[in-house]
Design an enzyme around this catalytic site. Structure first.
Site, PDB file in Angstrom:
ATOM      1  N   HIS A  64       0.881  -1.176   0.000  1.00  0.00           N
ATOM      2  CA  HIS A  64       0.000   0.000   0.000  1.00  0.00           C
ATOM      3  C   HIS A  64       0.916   1.223   0.000  1.00  0.00           C
ATOM      4  CE1 HIS A  64      -3.643  -2.326   1.349  1.00  0.00           C
ATOM      5  NE2 HIS A  64      -2.700  -3.104   1.855  1.00  0.00           N
ATOM      6  N   PHE A  65       0.974   1.929  -1.139  1.00  0.00           N
ATOM      7  CA  PHE A  65       1.865   3.095  -1.221  1.00  0.00           C
ATOM      8  C   PHE A  65       1.097   4.414  -1.093  1.00  0.00           C
ATOM      9  CE2 PHE A  65       5.730   0.917  -3.498  1.00  0.00           C
ATOM     10  CZ  PHE A  65       6.097   0.345  -2.288  1.00  0.00           C
ATOM     11  N   ARG A  66      -0.231   4.334  -0.864  1.00  0.00           N
ATOM     12  CA  ARG A  66      -1.030   5.449  -0.323  1.00  0.00           C
ATOM     13  C   ARG A  66      -1.181   6.666  -1.214  1.00  0.00           C
ATOM     14  NH1 ARG A  66      -3.058   2.094   3.354  1.00  0.00           N
ATOM     15  NH2 ARG A  66      -1.794   1.791   5.211  1.00  0.00           N
ATOM     16  N   ASN A  96      -6.776   0.896  -2.048  1.00  0.00           N
ATOM     17  CA  ASN A  96      -7.496   1.664  -1.004  1.00  0.00           C
ATOM     18  C   ASN A  96      -6.803   2.997  -0.713  1.00  0.00           C
ATOM     19  OD1 ASN A  96      -5.375   0.195   0.141  1.00  0.00           O
ATOM     20  ND2 ASN A  96      -6.370  -0.005   2.127  1.00  0.00           N
ATOM     21  N   HIS A 181      -9.035 -10.137   0.160  1.00  0.00           N
ATOM     22  CA  HIS A 181      -8.832 -10.007   1.612  1.00  0.00           C
ATOM     23  C   HIS A 181     -10.058 -10.650   2.253  1.00  0.00           C
ATOM     24  CE1 HIS A 181      -7.764  -7.426   5.319  1.00  0.00           C
ATOM     25  NE2 HIS A 181      -8.800  -8.168   5.662  1.00  0.00           N
ATOM     26  N   HIS A 235      -2.605 -12.635   2.414  1.00  0.00           N
ATOM     27  CA  HIS A 235      -2.237 -12.729   3.840  1.00  0.00           C
ATOM     28  C   HIS A 235      -3.061 -13.735   4.645  1.00  0.00           C
ATOM     29  CE1 HIS A 235      -5.505  -9.866   3.773  1.00  0.00           C
ATOM     30  NE2 HIS A 235      -4.745  -8.792   3.611  1.00  0.00           N
ATOM     31  N   ASP A 306       2.502  -6.925   2.351  1.00  0.00           N
ATOM     32  CA  ASP A 306       1.375  -6.122   2.847  1.00  0.00           C
ATOM     33  C   ASP A 306       1.891  -4.860   3.553  1.00  0.00           C
ATOM     34  OD1 ASP A 306      -1.157  -5.236   3.352  1.00  0.00           O
ATOM     35  OD2 ASP A 306      -1.615  -6.702   4.895  1.00  0.00           O
ATOM     36  N   HIS A 310       1.220   3.554   8.408  1.00  0.00           N
ATOM     37  CA  HIS A 310       0.488   4.641   9.073  1.00  0.00           C
ATOM     38  C   HIS A 310       1.526   5.372   9.917  1.00  0.00           C
ATOM     39  CE1 HIS A 310      -3.350   2.853   7.907  1.00  0.00           C
ATOM     40  NE2 HIS A 310      -2.879   1.686   8.314  1.00  0.00           N
TER      41      HIS A 310
HETATM   42  O1  DOR Z   1      -3.701  -4.140   8.334  1.00  0.00           O
HETATM   43  C1  DOR Z   1      -4.044  -3.832   7.213  1.00  0.00           C
HETATM   44  N1  DOR Z   1      -3.823  -2.593   6.744  1.00  0.00           N
HETATM   45  N2  DOR Z   1      -4.649  -4.734   6.448  1.00  0.00           N
HETATM   46  C2  DOR Z   1      -5.211  -4.386   5.270  1.00  0.00           C
HETATM   47  O2  DOR Z   1      -5.757  -5.245   4.623  1.00  0.00           O
HETATM   48  C3  DOR Z   1      -5.211  -2.991   4.821  1.00  0.00           C
HETATM   49  C4  DOR Z   1      -4.047  -2.296   5.375  1.00  0.00           C
HETATM   50  C5  DOR Z   1      -4.049  -0.809   5.145  1.00  0.00           C
HETATM   51  O3  DOR Z   1      -4.325  -0.374   4.031  1.00  0.00           O
HETATM   52  O4  DOR Z   1      -3.717  -0.081   6.079  1.00  0.00           O
END
Ligand code: DOR
Length: 448
Positions: A64-66, A96, A181, A235, A306, A310
């Protein structure tokens, strides 16, 4: 034959389809053009790899590179810089973000950012949802698309498919392997209400329990079998899922993450608090043992990090308001090499899980194998090097790793992306002309 290479790798121990061999590799225009004793060859650039092992470039098929929208947590530039520093040469990124990646325009926005800032090759997942369910076939075939990803249980962000009819439609409206997922949303909601006012992160694996994962996994696998659709379960975290999946390998491939293989409850929550909070959760040792058994009996196809950053400030919110996720793209290879050193898996099996596996599962064209004609992507490692993983080494905008202070044996030394030495002697060099990953099952003509 012209025996001149753009890049010559001399004397490394190569992990090839034939096994381990000490040999040279010649690269031209981003591809491997010769393997063997290449003393007669000349080159513009060479690396002496005596004592080092050369793996086909590691492909991290879950990060996830946001970007766009959450650049205070991560960017494609910083995330991919961490990737190459950790020996990863290509990634699949998750949908996401803000906005969610749901359309061709959303995908193109990410491709444009990546073309100008990524340190390695890339593909982006498109989220499967009620709004775009009828466009799946076209969306999954777009250049740069890694395929479709579905969240059955809510995690971070608004992407959620908890309606069985929508899930069935998503399964019947596409052809590529669907990434899932799997956590049961109804059970997650019901169990959260039972938690009351308790703020202990130790409850995380009790809230999102083994049954929540198993119910969703069983449901989507049965639906996929009815639809004749291939699935990739992301996962996988529990013993019961592995026992179930052992009977469904015709259509289903399986990913595990380094953190589920390395951390265990309750110790990880005692030491790391919410930094150990992920979805699906890190569970107790019995589950970790089952994941290792599934690595060793061949059931697992792929290791993905994964990587889900944050900020530390966000992680400090009291559970369950703290967001789930930890960094991982940069530590995937060091952590797994340390497991190799400890004898938990062979180096050959690691290559199967991190290079050949993703290539096979997703039909990646020209990557995942040290062989003539393949992309010159290399993760070059020192199996004996001892290092301590530290937060300042982490390139992620979030700036932390759950492994801060952990000593490991085995470390990435050089990273090569299509013949371009991106990391040399653990030092970042210049950015390569990063490209989209190509897929054999969505072949599209491109200018060569
Ligand atoms: O812990 C998680 N964080 N699991 C996920 O499936 C999504 C991810 C996130 O995007 O922060």
């Amino acid at each position: 034959m012209n025996q001149h290479a753009d890049l010559l790798l001399r004397g490394g121990t190569l992990l090839t389809p034939n096994g381990r061999q000490i040999a040279d590799i010649a690269c031209r225009q981003g591809r491997i053009v010769a393997l063997g004793d290449l003393r007669q060859w000349s080159s513009d650039q060479h690396l002496n790899l005596t004592g080092l092992h050369v793996l086909p470039g590691v492909i991290d098929s879950q990060v996830h590179f946001r970007q766009p929208g959450l650049e205070h947590k991560e960017t494609i530039e910083a995330g991919s810089r961490g990737a190459v520093l950790g020996g990863v040469t290509a990634f699949f990124e998750m949908p996401n973000t803000h906005p969610l990646t749901l359309s061709g325009a959303d995908l193109q926005a990410k491709l444009d950012i990546a073309a100008n800032s990524s340190w390695c090759d890339y593909a982006f997942y498109i989220g499967g949802s009620a709004s775009n369910r009828n466009e799946m076939l076209a969306l999954e075939q777009l250049p740069g698309s890694a395929g479709i990803k579905v969240f059955m249980g809510s995690s971070f962000g608004d992407l959620l498919t908890d309606n069985d009819d929508v899930l069935r439609q998503l399964l019947s409206h596409g052809q590529r392997r669907l990434a899932v997922h799997a956590e049961d949303q109804a059970r997650l909601i019901a169990r959260k209400q039972q938690l009351g006012d308790n703020h202990s992160v130790h409850l995380h694996p009790h809230w999102r329990d083994e049954q929540s994962a198993l119910l969703a996994t069983q449901k989507v696998v049965r639906m996929a079998e009815q639809a004749g659709r291939r699935l990739h379960l992301l996962h996988v975290s529990s013993a019961a899922e592995m026992a179930f999946l052992a009977h469904h390998k015709r259509l289903v491939t399986v990913e595990v993450t380094p953190h589920h293989l390395t951390l265990a409850a309750p110790g990880c929550y005692e030491q790391l608090g919410t930094l150990a909070q992920m979805n699906p959760p890190v569970r107790d040792q019995r589950h970790q043992d089952a994941l290792w058994a599934a690595i060793n009996n061949g059931l697992v196809d792929v290791i993905g990090s994964d990587h889900a950053p944050h900020t530390l400030a966000e992680k400090q919110h009291p559970w369950p308001d703290s967001p789930s996720g930890m960094t991982g793209v940069q530590t995937l290879l060091p952590i797994m090499l340390d497991h190799v050193h400890a004898g938990r898996l062979s180096l050959q099996r690691l290559v199967d899980l991190t290079s050949a596996g993703p290539a096979r599962v997703f039909g990646i064209a020209g990557k995942g194998r040290l062989a003539v004609g393949y992309d010159a992507d290399f993760s070059i490692v020192d199996l004996q090097a001892q290092r301590t993983i530290r937060n300042p080494w982490i390139a992620s905008i979030s700036g932390w790793t759950p492994y801060d202070g952990r000593q490991v044996t085995g470390w990435p030394i050089h990273t090569v992306v299509r013949g371009h030495v991106v990391v040399q002697d653990e030092t970042l060099m210049t950015r390569p002309a990063a490209q989209t990953i190509k897929f054999t099952e969505s072949f599209f003509a491109e200018p060569s």
